[in-house]
Design a protein around this motif. Structure first.
Motif, mmCIF file in Angstrom:
data_model
loop_
_atom_site.group_PDB
_atom_site.id
_atom_site.type_symbol
_atom_site.label_atom_id
_atom_site.label_comp_id
_atom_site.label_asym_id
_atom_site.label_seq_id
_atom_site.Cartn_x
_atom_site.Cartn_y
_atom_site.Cartn_z
ATOM 1 N N GLY A 151 0.831 -1.114 -0.054
ATOM 2 C CA GLY A 151 -0.138 -0.078 0.001
ATOM 3 C C GLY A 151 0.936 1.263 -0.160
ATOM 4 O O GLY A 151 0.389 2.410 0.035
ATOM 5 N N ARG A 152 1.918 1.268 -0.123
ATOM 6 C CA ARG A 152 2.966 2.494 -0.223
ATOM 7 C C ARG A 152 2.783 2.915 -1.494
ATOM 8 O O ARG A 152 2.802 2.467 -2.717
ATOM 9 N N ILE A 153 2.666 4.304 -1.366
ATOM 10 C CA ILE A 153 2.450 4.989 -2.669
ATOM 11 C C ILE A 153 3.726 5.987 -2.805
ATOM 12 O O ILE A 153 3.971 6.969 -1.987
ATOM 13 N N GLY A 154 4.422 6.210 -4.197
ATOM 14 C CA GLY A 154 5.304 7.062 -4.430
ATOM 15 C C GLY A 154 5.864 6.796 -5.613
ATOM 16 O O GLY A 154 5.411 5.761 -6.392
ATOM 17 N N PRO A 155 6.958 7.486 -6.155
ATOM 18 C CA PRO A 155 7.854 7.495 -7.422
ATOM 19 C C PRO A 155 8.547 5.805 -7.079
ATOM 20 O O PRO A 155 8.881 5.265 -6.043
ATOM 21 N N PHE A 156 8.888 5.391 -8.299
ATOM 22 C CA PHE A 156 9.922 4.324 -8.261
ATOM 23 C C PHE A 156 11.101 4.725 -8.072
ATOM 24 O O PHE A 156 11.434 5.916 -8.388
ATOM 25 N N ALA A 157 12.003 4.053 -7.392
ATOM 26 C CA ALA A 157 13.622 4.219 -7.507
ATOM 27 C C ALA A 157 13.973 4.217 -8.708
ATOM 28 O O ALA A 157 13.290 3.492 -9.621
ATOM 29 N N ALA A 158 14.949 5.023 -9.041
ATOM 30 C CA ALA A 158 15.620 5.107 -10.403
ATOM 31 C C ALA A 158 15.885 3.566 -11.188
ATOM 32 O O ALA A 158 16.452 2.933 -10.189
ATOM 33 N N ARG A 159 15.456 3.165 -12.291
ATOM 34 C CA ARG A 159 15.926 1.959 -12.825
ATOM 35 C C ARG A 159 15.309 0.905 -11.806
ATOM 36 O O ARG A 159 15.995 -0.067 -11.809
ATOM 37 N N SER A 160 14.102 0.987 -11.367
ATOM 38 C CA SER A 160 13.779 -0.097 -10.349
ATOM 39 C C SER A 160 12.047 -0.246 -10.338
ATOM 40 O O SER A 160 11.430 0.866 -10.744
ATOM 41 N N HIS A 161 11.518 -1.121 -9.739
ATOM 42 C CA HIS A 161 10.095 -1.088 -9.762
ATOM 43 C C HIS A 161 9.872 -1.072 -8.020
ATOM 44 O O HIS A 161 8.802 -1.716 -7.610
ATOM 45 N N ARG A 162 10.873 -0.630 -7.407
ATOM 46 C CA ARG A 162 10.512 -0.668 -5.853
ATOM 47 C C ARG A 162 10.143 1.002 -5.706
ATOM 48 O O ARG A 162 10.347 2.074 -5.824
ATOM 49 N N VAL A 163 8.903 0.942 -4.812
ATOM 50 C CA VAL A 163 8.299 2.246 -4.552
ATOM 51 C C VAL A 163 8.952 3.017 -3.450
ATOM 52 O O VAL A 163 9.205 2.589 -2.171
ATOM 53 N N ILE A 164 9.144 4.277 -3.635
ATOM 54 C CA ILE A 164 9.928 5.134 -2.683
ATOM 55 C C ILE A 164 8.792 6.304 -2.200
ATOM 56 O O ILE A 164 8.263 6.944 -2.759
ATOM 57 N N GLU A 165 8.464 6.131 -0.809
ATOM 58 C CA GLU A 165 7.604 7.094 -0.229
ATOM 59 C C GLU A 165 8.375 8.349 0.068
ATOM 60 O O GLU A 165 9.443 8.560 0.871
ATOM 61 N N GLU A 177 0.827 18.306 -6.033
ATOM 62 C CA GLU A 177 1.648 18.095 -4.709
ATOM 63 C C GLU A 177 0.827 17.963 -3.441
ATOM 64 O O GLU A 177 0.724 16.785 -2.818
ATOM 65 N N ALA A 178 -0.277 18.841 -3.374
ATOM 66 C CA ALA A 178 -1.206 18.708 -2.370
ATOM 67 C C ALA A 178 -2.109 17.223 -2.476
ATOM 68 O O ALA A 178 -2.424 16.811 -1.577
ATOM 69 N N VAL A 179 -2.461 17.134 -3.751
ATOM 70 C CA VAL A 179 -3.229 15.916 -3.897
ATOM 71 C C VAL A 179 -2.625 14.694 -3.442
ATOM 72 O O VAL A 179 -3.049 13.616 -2.854
ATOM 73 N N ALA A 180 -1.336 14.691 -3.990
ATOM 74 C CA ALA A 180 -0.513 13.292 -3.742
ATOM 75 C C ALA A 180 -0.348 13.203 -2.241
ATOM 76 O O ALA A 180 -0.401 12.073 -1.737
ATOM 77 N N ARG A 181 -0.206 14.167 -1.255
ATOM 78 C CA ARG A 181 -0.143 13.947 0.280
ATOM 79 C C ARG A 181 -1.178 13.334 0.581
ATOM 80 O O ARG A 181 -1.217 12.521 1.450
ATOM 81 N N GLY A 182 -2.470 13.551 0.044
ATOM 82 C CA GLY A 182 -3.680 12.700 0.428
ATOM 83 C C GLY A 182 -4.095 11.646 0.194
ATOM 84 O O GLY A 182 -4.958 11.009 0.459
ATOM 85 N N LEU A 183 -3.263 11.005 -0.830
ATOM 86 C CA LEU A 183 -3.542 9.693 -1.222
ATOM 87 C C LEU A 183 -3.343 8.556 -0.583
ATOM 88 O O LEU A 183 -2.241 8.435 0.296
ATOM 89 N N GLU A 184 -4.439 7.794 -0.308
ATOM 90 C CA GLU A 184 -4.293 6.622 0.381
ATOM 91 C C GLU A 184 -5.408 5.591 -0.083
ATOM 92 O O GLU A 184 -6.461 5.793 -0.538
ATOM 93 N N GLY A 185 -5.202 4.179 0.467
ATOM 94 C CA GLY A 185 -6.215 3.192 0.369
ATOM 95 C C GLY A 185 -6.413 2.540 -0.990
ATOM 96 O O GLY A 185 -7.329 1.803 -1.372
ATOM 97 N N PHE A 186 -5.265 2.687 -1.677
ATOM 98 C CA PHE A 186 -5.170 2.199 -3.198
ATOM 99 C C PHE A 186 -4.829 0.717 -3.129
ATOM 100 O O PHE A 186 -3.734 0.588 -2.506
ATOM 101 N N GLY A 187 -5.042 -0.082 -4.095
ATOM 102 C CA GLY A 187 -4.502 -1.440 -4.289
ATOM 103 C C GLY A 187 -3.349 -1.403 -4.971
ATOM 104 O O GLY A 187 -3.029 -0.254 -5.613
ATOM 105 N N PRO A 188 -2.586 -2.428 -5.407
ATOM 106 C CA PRO A 188 -1.326 -2.383 -6.174
ATOM 107 C C PRO A 188 -1.768 -1.771 -7.605
ATOM 108 O O PRO A 188 -2.808 -2.030 -8.069
ATOM 109 N N GLY A 189 -0.879 -0.922 -8.052
ATOM 110 C CA GLY A 189 -1.126 -0.293 -9.483
ATOM 111 C C GLY A 189 -0.308 0.844 -9.706
ATOM 112 O O GLY A 189 0.804 1.143 -9.100
ATOM 113 N N ARG A 190 -0.784 1.860 -10.449
ATOM 114 C CA ARG A 190 -0.364 2.941 -10.712
ATOM 115 C C ARG A 190 -1.573 4.137 -10.374
ATOM 116 O O ARG A 190 -2.673 3.866 -10.725
ATOM 117 N N VAL A 191 -0.937 5.441 -10.060
ATOM 118 C CA VAL A 191 -1.999 6.351 -9.920
ATOM 119 C C VAL A 191 -1.373 7.421 -10.571
ATOM 120 O O VAL A 191 -0.299 8.071 -10.297
#
Length: 232
Positions: A151-165, A177-191
């Motif tokens: 459930g972690r949300i963020g960009p990938f690390a460079a050249r990786s599929h590891r999510v960095i919060e 940026e304001a909307v991104a701070r409020g994101l939560e409750g999503f299943g695996p995938g992309r936003v």
């Protein structure tokens, strides 16, 4: 040499894709986070190819005068390479030099692939003449974030599929940026966060597609997406 080992390298040029060029015993090494003219210590991340290797900077031994503190603290050289988010490859370079380096890459492409002997290119700030966000931040109107199995949300690390919060997205508009701070409750995938010219921020949810079932009944690995568009 193997991934994880360190090299001291002299960086000589910039390459397409936001990486920089050094050489070790005649072999090209593409280095993330450097600047031409610097001597750096870099950690090998890929030594599988005979023609070139890849490495991440871990220390600056002789800094360029164009180096500045990274505009995205999460991506600074002081952070372990595996924990740096991707997407701000030139954030450690002052603006004038960023543009000079990008012009060099573009000119090289025009010469090598376009057959133009003497390309003439200019790179100017976006917006009205004389106007520019301080530090050239807050301009990106589209950002893709990812959601991992935890459930972690963020960009990938460079050249990786590891999510960095990360607590901030300095290249994005303030609204995104304001909307991104409020994101939560999503299943695996992309936003995807998109801010069209008429205002508002669209939140486009792209859940990861379930892995298809192989004829033997096992789950195959696959990626896909179905989008749901909401507004924030």
């Amino acid at each position: 040499m193997q991934p994880g080992e360190s090299l001291d390298l002299d960086v000589t040029d910039v390459a397409h894709g936001g990486v920089f060029v050094a050489r070790h015993e005649g072999r090209v090494v593409f280095v993330e986070g450097a600047i031409p003219g610097e001597r750096v210590r870099a950690e090998l991340t890929d030594a599988s190819k005979a023609s070139f290797w890849r490495a991440d900077i871990v220390d600056v031994l002789d800094a360029s005068p164009h180096r500045r503190p990274h505009v995205w603290a999460a991506a600074d050289v002081s952070v372990a390479p595996a924990d740096r988010p991707g997407g701000a490859d030139f954030g450690h370079i002052d603006l004038a030099e960023q543009r000079a380096l990008k012009k060099r890459v573009l000119d090289d492409a025009l010469v090598r692939f376009g057959g133009i002997a003497e390309p003439v290119t200019t790179i100017s700030p976006a917006g009205k003449p004389g106007e520019e966000a301080p530090g050239a931040l807050g301009w990106r109107t589209r950002v893709s974030l990812h959601v991992d199995d935890e459930g972690r949300i963020g960009p990938f690390a460079a050249r990786s599929h590891r999510v960095i919060e990360t607590p901030d997205l300095p290249l994005a508009t303030a609204e995104i940026e304001a909307v991104a701070r409020g994101l939560e409750g999503f299943g695996p995938g992309r936003v995807d966060l998109v801010q069209p010219a008429e205002g508002g921020v669209r939140v486009i949810v792209r859940p990861a597609a379930p892995a298809p079932t192989r004829p033997d009944g096992a789950q195959a690995t696959a990626e896909g997406a179905s989008g749901a568009d909401t507004r924030a």
